[in-house]
Write an enzyme that holds these catalytic residues in place. Structure first.
Site, mmCIF file in Angstrom:
data_model
loop_
_atom_site.group_PDB
_atom_site.id
_atom_site.type_symbol
_atom_site.label_atom_id
_atom_site.label_comp_id
_atom_site.label_asym_id
_atom_site.label_seq_id
_atom_site.Cartn_x
_atom_site.Cartn_y
_atom_site.Cartn_z
ATOM 1 N N GLU A 84 0.806 -1.218 0.000
ATOM 2 C CA GLU A 84 0.000 0.000 0.000
ATOM 3 C C GLU A 84 0.841 1.271 0.000
ATOM 4 O O GLU A 84 1.954 1.295 0.529
ATOM 5 C CB GLU A 84 -0.916 -0.003 1.239
ATOM 6 C CG GLU A 84 -1.924 -1.142 1.194
ATOM 7 C CD GLU A 84 -2.762 -1.316 2.455
ATOM 8 O OE1 GLU A 84 -3.809 -1.954 2.365
ATOM 9 O OE2 GLU A 84 -2.370 -0.819 3.522
ATOM 10 N N CYS A 97 3.103 8.728 1.189
ATOM 11 C CA CYS A 97 3.701 7.806 2.159
ATOM 12 C C CYS A 97 3.913 6.490 1.422
ATOM 13 O O CYS A 97 2.956 5.903 0.919
ATOM 14 C CB CYS A 97 2.733 7.641 3.326
ATOM 15 S SG CYS A 97 3.222 6.373 4.505
ATOM 16 N N CYS A 104 6.348 -6.736 7.020
ATOM 17 C CA CYS A 104 7.585 -6.290 7.673
ATOM 18 C C CYS A 104 8.040 -7.367 8.647
ATOM 19 O O CYS A 104 7.227 -7.894 9.412
ATOM 20 C CB CYS A 104 7.347 -4.980 8.417
ATOM 21 S SG CYS A 104 8.846 -4.326 9.188
ATOM 22 N N CYS A 108 6.756 -5.101 15.184
ATOM 23 C CA CYS A 108 6.398 -4.226 16.310
ATOM 24 C C CYS A 108 4.950 -4.504 16.726
ATOM 25 O O CYS A 108 4.072 -4.646 15.872
ATOM 26 C CB CYS A 108 6.585 -2.763 15.927
ATOM 27 S SG CYS A 108 8.266 -2.422 15.394
ATOM 28 N N CYS A 111 1.885 -2.278 15.545
ATOM 29 C CA CYS A 111 1.850 -1.925 14.118
ATOM 30 C C CYS A 111 1.145 -3.032 13.327
ATOM 31 O O CYS A 111 1.536 -4.198 13.394
ATOM 32 C CB CYS A 111 3.280 -1.738 13.620
ATOM 33 S SG CYS A 111 3.397 -1.554 11.830
ATOM 34 N N CYS A 328 -0.576 5.967 9.751
ATOM 35 C CA CYS A 328 0.674 5.323 10.151
ATOM 36 C C CYS A 328 0.387 4.056 10.953
ATOM 37 O O CYS A 328 -0.364 4.081 11.918
ATOM 38 C CB CYS A 328 1.449 6.256 11.064
ATOM 39 S SG CYS A 328 2.786 7.070 10.241
HETATM 40 N N1 SAH Z 1 9.420 0.776 9.620
HETATM 41 C C1 SAH Z 1 9.603 2.159 9.799
HETATM 42 C C2 SAH Z 1 8.679 3.032 9.005
HETATM 43 C C3 SAH Z 1 7.234 2.645 8.888
HETATM 44 S S1 SAH Z 1 6.156 2.952 10.227
HETATM 45 C C4 SAH Z 1 9.522 2.506 11.272
HETATM 46 O O1 SAH Z 1 9.104 1.685 12.042
HETATM 47 O O2 SAH Z 1 9.917 3.606 11.613
HETATM 48 C C5 SAH Z 1 6.014 4.716 10.431
HETATM 49 C C6 SAH Z 1 5.757 5.125 11.892
HETATM 50 O O3 SAH Z 1 4.469 4.714 12.369
HETATM 51 C C7 SAH Z 1 6.759 4.498 12.840
HETATM 52 O O4 SAH Z 1 7.188 5.451 13.783
HETATM 53 C C8 SAH Z 1 5.930 3.437 13.524
HETATM 54 O O5 SAH Z 1 6.453 3.019 14.745
HETATM 55 C C9 SAH Z 1 4.609 4.127 13.658
HETATM 56 N N2 SAH Z 1 3.471 3.244 13.926
HETATM 57 C C10 SAH Z 1 3.342 1.933 13.654
HETATM 58 N N3 SAH Z 1 2.129 1.490 14.033
HETATM 59 C C11 SAH Z 1 1.480 2.547 14.552
HETATM 60 C C12 SAH Z 1 0.168 2.732 15.096
HETATM 61 N N4 SAH Z 1 -0.709 1.750 15.137
HETATM 62 N N5 SAH Z 1 -0.160 3.954 15.531
HETATM 63 C C13 SAH Z 1 0.709 4.988 15.463
HETATM 64 N N6 SAH Z 1 1.932 4.872 14.942
HETATM 65 C C14 SAH Z 1 2.323 3.666 14.498
HETATM 66 FE FE1 SF4 Z 2 7.957 -2.723 10.603
HETATM 67 FE FE2 SF4 Z 2 5.754 -1.591 11.590
HETATM 68 FE FE3 SF4 Z 2 7.861 -1.943 13.153
HETATM 69 FE FE4 SF4 Z 2 7.965 -0.100 11.204
HETATM 70 S S1 SF4 Z 2 6.619 -0.080 12.983
HETATM 71 S S2 SF4 Z 2 9.544 -1.623 11.726
HETATM 72 S S3 SF4 Z 2 6.716 -1.128 9.635
HETATM 73 S S4 SF4 Z 2 6.659 -3.569 12.202
#
Ligand code: SAH
Ligand code: SF4
Length: 342
Positions: A84, A97, A104, A108, A111, A328
């Protein structure tokens, strides 16, 4: 199978001189997706390019429009996997974006992309192609998109070479000609990758997803934290800043009762004391089954005030596109990866 032309940039690009310039203009300034439309190239050359290359990284797309005007594009890659990209037309700041992976591997906990697991890395052409595709869908020239964030699916520093080469194309004058101040690469915080990036000729902004100033909380949220402790990330950030002179953004998703305590604001401020930094507080974007909730407004405000009081530049990023699942951390396919083939 035909090769993706954008994958050949910048190294193995098949043309040179003014022909190269012409093709790049068609692709990046006018946004054409077929060689046939490149009317100032000789017919045979168009046919030759057409026989060997394609400009289309995606075989299918669907879009989801959000009430706040963001649009999420669900794109199907050759081979059938899906990922996406999100378009956010803020007034004069048209922003995109983009993703660097299908899914991934970092996993996390808060996420949605992380919950999918890892599909595969995107190629350079599939990364840059998102900009061209979205521009075409939005009926604007690719170069009109002036802001770009690597904040879609995937961890750019785990798809390192392709993310760097894609950034080079974004910044290159002959391609997208974006301003280095308006391209932001966001990483989960991989110390080695940050150190490596400091030595590249890629002048983009760096954002580090910290999300907690204490090891226990960070490790509970981010599996890669075990191999990248906060001290090491901060040392890498300092080295990065010493080499590049650039301000670093720290992203901090506010999770109710988890990382939004005032002692954590204090510890965060301590951590950032030696750096020129900026903290971006992101209210958690909820998704079904995450098990996390966003911090309340008053807690968010108190955390913000505390950082500000300690002299840390701070802002709140209210994500767009929540209702279309386009904010995000909400990018995830509705079906599991193993069924991702169309
Ligand atoms: N993998 C990279 C970039 C993609 S995520 C990273 O982790 O930085 C972009 C941002 O969104 C990151 O700071 C991530 O931690 C945050 N993020 C992920 N899931 C989220 C959620 N459910 N609510 C708010 N921010 C989130
Ligand atoms: Fe991967 Fe989501 Fe963690 Fe970013 S926040 S590193 S996209 S799992």
């Amino acid at each position: 199978m035909k090769k993706l032309l954008l994958d050949e940039l910048p190294q193995n690009y098949p043309l040179e001189g003014y022909r190269r310039k012409q093709v790049l203009e068609w692709v990046f300034k006018r946004g054409v997706l077929s060689f046939e439309e490149m009317s100032n190239l000789p017919k045979e050359m168009r046919a030759q390019l057409e026989a060997e290359y394609t400009l289309e990284p995606f075989i299918k797309s669907e879009s989801f429009h959000s009430r706040d005007d963001s649009t999420k594009y669900l794109l199907t890659l050759h081979g059938g996997m899906q990922m996406e990209a999100v378009y956010m037309p803020y007034l004069d700041r048209k922003t995109i974006c983009i993703s660097t992976m299908v899914g991934c591997p970092a996993g996390c906990k808060f996420c949605a992309t992380g919950s999918m697991g890892f599909g595969r890395n995107l190629s350079v052409g599939e990364i840059v192609g998102q900009i061209l595709f979205v521009a075409r869908a939005e009926k604007i020239a690719p170069q009109e998109i002036r802001n770009l964030v690597f904040m879609g699916m995937g961890e750019p520093l785990l798809n390192y070479e392709n993310s760097m080469n894609a950034s080079r194309i974004m910044l290159s004058e002959e391609a997208l000609n974006m301003s280095s101040r308006r391209v932001t690469l966001s990483t989960v915080g991989l110390a080695r990758g940050i150190r490596r990036m400091a030595l590249e000729d890629v002048n983009v902004k760096l954002a580090i997803s910290l999300h907690a100033p204490d090891e226990d909380t960070r490790r509970a949220l981010i599996p890669t934290a075990a191999a990248n402790n906060i001290d090491d990330i901060m040392d890498a950030a300092l080295e990065y800043q010493a080499v590049t002179g650039r301000r670093i953004t720290f992203e901090y998703s506010m999770l109710s009762g988890v990382n939004d305590n005032l002692w954590q604001a204090d510890l965060l401020a301590d951590r950032l004391e030696r750096l020129i930094s900026h903290v971006n507080l992101i209210p958690m974007n909820p998704w079904e089954g995450s098990g996390f909730q966003e911090s309340t407004e008053s807690v968010l405000q108190a955390f913000y005030d505390h950082l500000e009081g300690r002299g840390i530049p701070v802002s709140v990023r209210r994500s767009r596109g929540r209702d279309a699942g386009a904010a995000c951390g909400q990018l995830a396919l509705k079906r599991p990866l193993e069924n991702a083939l169309v």
